[in-house]
Design a protein around this motif. Structure first.
Motif, short mmCIF file in Angstrom:
data_model
loop_
_atom_site.label_atom_id
_atom_site.label_comp_id
_atom_site.label_asym_id
_atom_site.label_seq_id
_atom_site.Cartn_x
_atom_site.Cartn_y
_atom_site.Cartn_z
N PRO A 97 -3.00 4.88 -15.25
CA PRO A 97 -1.59 4.41 -15.67
C PRO A 97 -0.98 3.75 -15.17
N MET A 98 -1.20 2.76 -14.07
CA MET A 98 -0.65 1.66 -13.71
C MET A 98 -0.52 0.54 -14.92
N GLN A 99 -1.52 0.59 -15.60
CA GLN A 99 -1.66 -0.71 -16.31
C GLN A 99 -1.48 0.48 -18.27
N GLU A 100 -1.56 0.99 -18.22
CA GLU A 100 -0.65 2.10 -19.46
C GLU A 100 0.46 2.07 -19.43
N GLU B 187 1.99 9.24 -13.91
CA GLU B 187 2.67 8.12 -13.99
C GLU B 187 3.17 7.35 -13.59
N PRO B 188 3.70 6.04 -13.19
CA PRO B 188 3.66 5.91 -11.51
C PRO B 188 4.65 6.56 -10.74
N ALA B 189 4.41 6.61 -9.77
CA ALA B 189 5.19 6.62 -9.26
C ALA B 189 6.64 5.86 -8.54
N PHE B 190 6.53 4.63 -8.28
CA PHE B 190 7.04 4.33 -8.77
C PHE B 190 7.84 3.59 -9.89
N LYS B 191 9.33 4.22 -10.75
CA LYS B 191 9.18 3.49 -12.46
C LYS B 191 10.01 1.90 -11.30
N ASN B 192 10.45 1.63 -11.20
CA ASN B 192 10.89 -0.04 -11.36
C ASN B 192 10.52 -0.68 -10.62
N ALA B 193 8.90 -0.25 -9.85
CA ALA B 193 8.19 -1.83 -9.71
C ALA B 193 7.19 -2.37 -10.27
N VAL B 194 6.81 -3.23 -10.33
CA VAL B 194 5.53 -3.81 -10.77
C VAL B 194 4.56 -4.16 -9.70
N ASP C 95 0.81 -1.73 -0.23
CA ASP C 95 0.41 0.05 -0.32
C ASP C 95 0.69 1.36 0.05
N THR C 96 0.35 2.25 0.03
CA THR C 96 0.85 3.40 -0.53
C THR C 96 0.84 5.04 -0.30
N GLY C 97 -1.05 5.36 0.17
CA GLY C 97 -1.33 5.44 1.11
C GLY C 97 -2.18 6.65 -0.28
N MET C 98 -2.60 7.96 -0.27
CA MET C 98 -3.22 8.86 -0.66
C MET C 98 -1.77 9.40 -1.72
N GLY C 99 -0.93 9.54 -1.20
CA GLY C 99 -0.69 10.47 -2.72
C GLY C 99 -0.64 12.17 -2.57
N ASP C 100 0.22 12.25 -3.29
CA ASP C 100 0.07 14.49 -2.87
C ASP C 100 -0.47 15.11 -4.40
N LYS C 101 -1.50 14.22 -4.65
CA LYS C 101 -1.64 14.73 -6.46
C LYS C 101 -3.14 15.31 -6.58
N GLN C 102 -3.86 15.33 -5.83
CA GLN C 102 -5.27 15.19 -5.58
C GLN C 102 -5.67 16.72 -5.54
N SER C 103 -6.88 17.56 -5.41
CA SER C 103 -7.03 18.76 -5.30
C SER C 103 -6.90 19.20 -4.08
N GLN D 256 2.07 9.90 -9.86
CA GLN D 256 2.12 10.88 -9.62
C GLN D 256 1.63 11.94 -10.70
N TRP D 257 1.91 13.31 -10.47
CA TRP D 257 2.05 14.16 -11.88
C TRP D 257 3.49 13.60 -12.66
N ASN D 258 3.17 13.80 -13.73
CA ASN D 258 4.14 13.54 -14.81
C ASN D 258 5.33 14.88 -14.35
N LYS D 259 6.10 14.99 -15.38
CA LYS D 259 7.57 16.56 -14.45
C LYS D 259 6.57 17.56 -14.71
N ASP D 260 5.93 18.20 -16.42
CA ASP D 260 5.46 19.36 -17.03
C ASP D 260 3.72 18.99 -16.16
N ARG D 261 3.41 18.58 -15.78
CA ARG D 261 1.85 17.81 -14.52
C ARG D 261 0.55 17.97 -15.95
N THR D 262 0.83 17.55 -16.93
CA THR D 262 0.26 17.77 -17.91
C THR D 262 -1.17 15.62 -18.38
#
Length: 286
Positions: free
Chosen positions: A158-161, A122-129, A58-66, A113-119
């Motif tokens: 985004p996990m699937q994509e 993307e996965p917040a753990f780039k090397n994880a399954v 598990d990873t909690g709520m994250g920080d990308k919501q409004s 998480q948001w991608n770099k330019d917030r458009t």
């Protein structure tokens, strides 16, 4: 194997919603409410270091919501995934597997998480399954009206994509099923379809990551199930079977949502399973 608690951030939820039909005069003894009827809630993940694998549960709520979204949950404290990982010598890029007990936003929001330019996201753990199970995934991406607000597409798709999503293989439907992650899983359906409860063999003990089967110490008595459960009577049946096993096998319960208690064991009493001993994670390590 070494395991570590990872505090991802505290928040508050309505005490009545967390205890369903249990009266406030009873649940407030263990989970006191503030003037808005809100009680303290944690989002405590668990990190398993096992050989070359680093598995985050598990990873909690994250920080990308409004700001409006987070305003409903009265966040408090200064915990975050990054600071918690840093304290134990890791970085999110070290994580090889993210195991999600279920896909409600407070359990998987930090996976994306948001991608770099917030458009976009993307996965917040780039090397994880990212691990879930097929039944629950379908339940989450085609949500019912009751759970729709808890299954957020920006947390899921985004996990699937990214190609990082995998499904845990189901076995013989025993009480506990073996998994490819090295721990056993209890599949339960009362809270949501096919929630997964990890059972980890650690130093001769079985440590159980409780997720929403039993959110806090105050939820130990059998009828104390949350108002968020989609099938509360089934929750009680599943919980009853689990409590029998927990007492019999001296399980150590690891609380994801109890902001003030990390671990406990249970004992039988004339009223059923009740709290035996509370202790801290450092005591388990010792």
């Amino acid at each position: 194997m070494t395991i570590y608690p990872v505090e991802t951030g505290n928040f508050k939820l309505d005490g009545g919603a967390m205890f369903g039909v249990v009266p406030k005069s009873i649940w407030s003894r263990t989970n006191p409410a503030d003037s808005n009827n809100m009680i303290d809630i944690a989002a405590r993940s668990l990190l398993i270091e096992d050989g070359d694998r680093l598995i985050l549960i598990d990873t909690g709520m994250g920080d990308k919501q409004s700001e409006k979204f987070f305003g409903y949950y009265y966040q408090w404290g200064d915990h975050s995934i990054d600071s918690s990982l840093e304290k134990i010598g890791f970085h999110r890029d070290d994580i090889t597997d993210v195991f999600m007990t279920h896909l409600h936003f407070d359990h998987c929001g930090g996976s994306i998480q948001w991608n770099k330019d917030r458009t976009g996201y993307e996965p917040a753990f780039k090397n994880a399954v990212f691990w879930t199970n097929e039944n629950h995934w379908k339940w989450a991406i085609e949500p019912n009206a009751r759970e729709k607000a808890s299954f957020l597409k920006e947390n899921l798709l985004p996990m699937q994509e990214s190609g990082q999503l995998q499904f845990v293989k189901r076995g013989a439907n025993a009480f506990l099923e073996k998994s490819e992650l090295g721990f056993d899983i209890l599949f339960i359906d009362g809270h949501t379809e096919k929630q997964m409860i990890p059972h980890i063999n650690y130093k001769g003990k079985t440590v159980v990551f409780m997720a929403d089967l039993m959110p806090t110490v105050g939820h130990i008595p059998l009828p104390y199930v949350t108002g968020y459960d989609t099938r509360p009577l089934l929750s009680m049946d599943e919980k009853g079977l689990f409590l029998e096993q927990a007492v019999k096998n001296k399980f150590v319960l690891f609380f994801e949502h109890d902001a003030h208690n990390e671990l406990c064991t249970l004992k039988n009493t004339e009223k059923g399973a009740r709290l035996n001993e509370l202790f801290l994670f450092k005591d388990l390590l010792g």
